[in-house]
Scaffold this active site. Structure first.
Site, PDB file in Angstrom:
ATOM      1  CG  ASP A 122       2.307   4.503  -5.267  1.00  0.00           C
ATOM      2  OD1 ASP A 122       2.527   4.541  -6.490  1.00  0.00           O
ATOM      3  OD2 ASP A 122       1.286   4.010  -4.772  1.00  0.00           O
ATOM      4  CG  ASP A 232      -7.461   4.539  -3.508  1.00  0.00           C
ATOM      5  OD1 ASP A 232      -6.623   5.255  -4.076  1.00  0.00           O
ATOM      6  OD2 ASP A 232      -7.519   3.308  -3.686  1.00  0.00           O
TER       7      ASP A 232
END
Length: 793
Positions: A122, A232
């Site tokens: 990411d 999440d």
């Protein structure tokens, strides 16, 4: 021949959400030891949230905590893997950055850690100018640094590398043709393990073919970082279902598998328990039915063991005071406005009742004057409910009621219901599937029971009402589940699961009220095109993300079962009506929201009178006719617009209502034609009157109808009245009650609704503003001052 490396199977923790406590991690290691899991990957929260902090070494106190954690894992036979995420701000060609990185990893190594992970997920693919001159590619820079660190640490037996292209959907142009992965496979040292998530970030299934392809490119078996139970990305979802979609035979194509679990610690019992069953079944040499992994059997076994924990008081070594400290330390953010300056007279203003109380309200002034109906209500047996209203008032509630006992028991059927509603990212459990399928059918076929349906076959009506009954029963089970979680003995489970069951409880309350309302109140359309009844939606075993027939990541459609139920309602796209933080003080009160019936009038009039007595005083109010307050506040809507009135009930009965008017223009005409003449007859000016100023009363009733500008009514043809809402500890019930009424207005074609509020009523203004209402007019709607708030539907 080199001995085969141990298959790494365990848990990832520490990257998102609040970090787990030391006590929770100790419990985790106990679980892992008993279930045969052998690997724990620890990712410090600061290294991802505050990237620059990777440059700093741990303080003496942090070092001590980390040393304890490492030793605790090792004592349980668990490999502790320390992970670092330097990719966001590192300059790969900087010798200073590399030295700082080595320094921190050496510090952790000196604490006894023998396994490490370097994560480059990411992050941006671009290189700075200095790195572009030093390395041939982005992958080359990462691999060079990783190899250097690996050698520096003495080539530890477990060293993991997470690539930036860590799943099939992120590879350009494909897995087999990705230059990035090819560089990793060719240049990364062969004993370094590469992390992979599958075809997607959250993969529905893992197949041998896909794993063989990536193994060929990487030139080594990958280690799966499994996001199957990670939540999440969606604050309204938990994943309590079993480990599924990964056959144990895949182990021969893998270096290991680490499960990235729910952020909430207590929600991970079933996922980790079933992961242990999966891992043990893959180690068995026998291939009979008992040794093969079955997700349903694994779920039943996990439920059996979890039930023992759910109904036990929280063990001393596992107590976490985070929620208790939060609720005791925070001071109430809102308080009931001081009404001492309100003149004790009916003429000045309508009764005003608090809407938004984030803490238990203060005890109201006790009154002694009661009508027969009030005595009947206040003299009811209170049973186990402490702090019930006394002296005929409903607002006096015991502080902390619903939190202190903790003696309730969750049944296995309730836990199965919970798991079915919060199952897996790509699949709902049986209870979730049934709820959505029945709701979809009821919505699509509501014309069978519409207000103006013509000669509908009785069997069709019976089918509609039969399905309706099943939905209502399931919604009641959800309400009972909420109460059992709040009243349960295990407080750790309460604070981890409460926001989710609270959200689902509120959504189910709206759905239940709306299904009840549909029967005989919805108006049939000549054409269903473009209306809420023809919204693009399908449901079944897969959630809304896969509507287009393409496997999507689960975050493409958020909310899970709660989100799907919400989208089946006419105002489902209005998230502000459904998503709010849970209250600071959980309560196990049972609430019900339903359409108004004529038999409710007496109770509502009594309730409004009682609330008025508490705010206006006994001496002035005792001279009034018992119906005066009810006739003014509720009467017109209950008589002329009953189909848009909703009742709120608790264990003792009616405790609130919300009133709606579909067409204000038509309502005003009907009111002048029938309601006002009836009031003049009921409260005559001469002889036998029960009000000292009947003319003032009639004038006030006429003013209450208001004369609103045509420009307002063009965009906001409907009106709601909030005069009868009670004091509630759980403000979400007020929101849910209002939402139920808005669904009814929208279903019958309303495009906008408005409400008039006194400018001094800050609580009500704040409450409506949070629900999407905006100020439209101020001081112009009537002869007296008032703020008009409106919202489109």
């Amino acid at each position: 021949m080199e001995e085969k490396k141990q298959f790494l199977c365990g848990v990832v923790e520490g990257f998102y959400g609040r970090p787990w406590t030391m006590d929770q991690r100790k419990v985790l290691f106990q679980w892992m030891q008993s279930w045969g899991l052998n690997t724990y990957l620890y990712g410090p929260k600061d290294d991802l949230k505050h990237r620059l902090l990777w440059r700093e070494v741990y303080s003496h106190e942090e070092e001590g905590q980390l040393r304890i954690l490492i030793k605790e894992a090792q004592s349980r036979g668990v490999t502790f893997v320390y992970a670092l995420s330097p990719g966001q701000d590192i300059v790969f060609s900087s010798s200073c950055d590399l030295t700082l990185l080595k320094r921190k990893l050496r510090q952790v190594s000196d604490l006894g850690c023998q396994a490490f992970a370097v994560l480059f997920d990411d992050i941006d693919h671009s290189l700075c100018q200095a790195d572009s001159e030093a390395f041939s590619s982005f992958a080359h820079a990462q691999v060079t640094i990783t190899n250097e660190i690996y050698r520096f640490l003495g080539e530890p037996p477990v060293f993991l590398f997470c690539p930036t292209e860590y799943c099939g959907s992120l590879c350009t142009p494909s897995v087999s043709k990705s230059p990035y992965l090819q560089t990793v496979g060719e240049d990364l040292l062969p004993d370094i393990t590469v992390i992979w998530t599958g075809t997607k970030v959250i993969s529905r299934k893992l197949s041998v073919d896909c794993l063989s392809e990536v193994e060929s490119v990487l030139q080594r078996p990958p280690l799966i970082w499994d996001n199957l139970h990670a939540n999440d990305y969606d604050s309204r979802r938990l994943f309590l279902g079993p480990f599924k979609g990964r056959e144990p035979q895949l182990r021969s194509n893998l270096r290991g598998l680490l499960l990235n679990p729910n952020c909430e610690f207590e929600a991970n019992y079933i996922p980790l328990h079933s992961l242990g069953s999966w891992y043990r079944s893959g180690k068995e040499e026998r291939k009979d039915e008992e040794c093969e992994y079955c997700p349903d059997r694994a779920l039943s076994a996990a439920l059996h063991d979890w039930m023992e924990e759910l109904n036990q008081p929280l063990q001393a070594g596992r107590q976490s005071s985070r929620a208790d400290q939060r609720s005791s330390a925070q001071t109430p953010r809102c308080k009931t406005p001081d009404r001492s300056d309100c003149p004790p007279t009916l003429v000045d203003r309508l009764p005003v009742f608090p809407l938004n109380s984030s803490s238990p309200p203060s005890s109201p002034t006790k009154v002694k004057v009661e009508t027969e109906g009030e005595k009947k209500r206040s003299n009811q047996p209170q049973g186990p409910r402490p702090g019930a209203p006394s002296g005929g008032g409903r607002g006096q509630k015991a502080q902390g009621w619903g939190l202190g006992g903790g003696k309730g028991l969750l049944s296995e059927s309730q836990v199965r219901l919970l798991v079915g509603l919060y199952y897996l990212p790509h699949e709902y459990g049986l209870s979730g599937q049934k709820l959505l399928q029945d709701l979809s059918w009821l919505k699509a076929n509501c014309h069978l029971v519409s207000a103006n349906s013509k000669k509908t076959a009785p069997q069709k009506i019976d089918e509609w009402r039969g399905r309706s009954s099943r939905v209502l029963s399931l919604c009641e089970d959800i309400a009972q589940l909420h109460c059992s979680v709040v009243g349960g003995a295990n407080r750790a489970v309460l604070y981890d699961l409460y926001p989710y069951v609270w959200d689902l409880r509120n959504t189910a309350l709206v759905a239940k009220a709306f299904i009840c309302w549909l029967d005989g109140r919805v108006l049939s359309d000549s054409s269903a095109l473009g209306t809420w009844k023809n919204c693009f939606h399908l449901c079944g075993k897969t959630p809304g993300a896969d509507l287009l027939g393409v496997e999507s990541e689960p975050w493409a459609f958020k909310g899970g079962v709660s989100g799907e139920v919400q989208m089946l309602l006419p105002i489902g796209s209005s998230n502000e009506l459904f998503t709010h933080p849970p209250p600071l003080f959980p309560t196990s009160r049972l609430y019900n929201i339903r359409p108004y019936h004529s038999k409710d009038k007496l109770e509502l009039y009594r309730m409004v009178r009682q609330l008025h007595l508490r705010t206006q005083g006994v001496q002035e109010s005792s001279a009034l006719h018992p119906d005066v307050i009810g006739d003014r506040c509720l009467g017109p809507c209950l008589v002329l617009s009953p189909e848009y009135c909703f009742i709120l009930e608790d264990e003792l009965g009616v405790c609130g209502c919300v009133l709606g008017i579909l067409d204000v223009r038509m309502f005003a005409k009907r009111c002048q034609a029938s309601w006002m003449p009836a009031m003049r007859d009921k409260y005559p000016t001469k002889g036998g009157n029960t009000h000292p100023n009947p003319q003032d009363l009639i004038q006030l009733m006429e003013e209450d109808q208001g004369e609103y500008p045509e420009s307002l009514l063009f965009h906001f043809p409907s009106q709601l009245r909030l005069d009868a809402l009670p004091e509630l500890v759980d403000v979400s019930v007020s929101r849910t009650l209002l939402t139920a009424m808005l669904t009814a207005l929208k279903a019958n074609g309303s495009q906008g609704v408005f409400c008039e509020v006194q400018p001094t009523d800050r609580q009500r203004l704040e409450f409506l503003t949070k629900l999407g209402f905006l100020e439209i007019l101020r001081g112009e709607a009537r002869s007296r001052e008032g703020v008009v708030l409106g919202r489109l539907l």
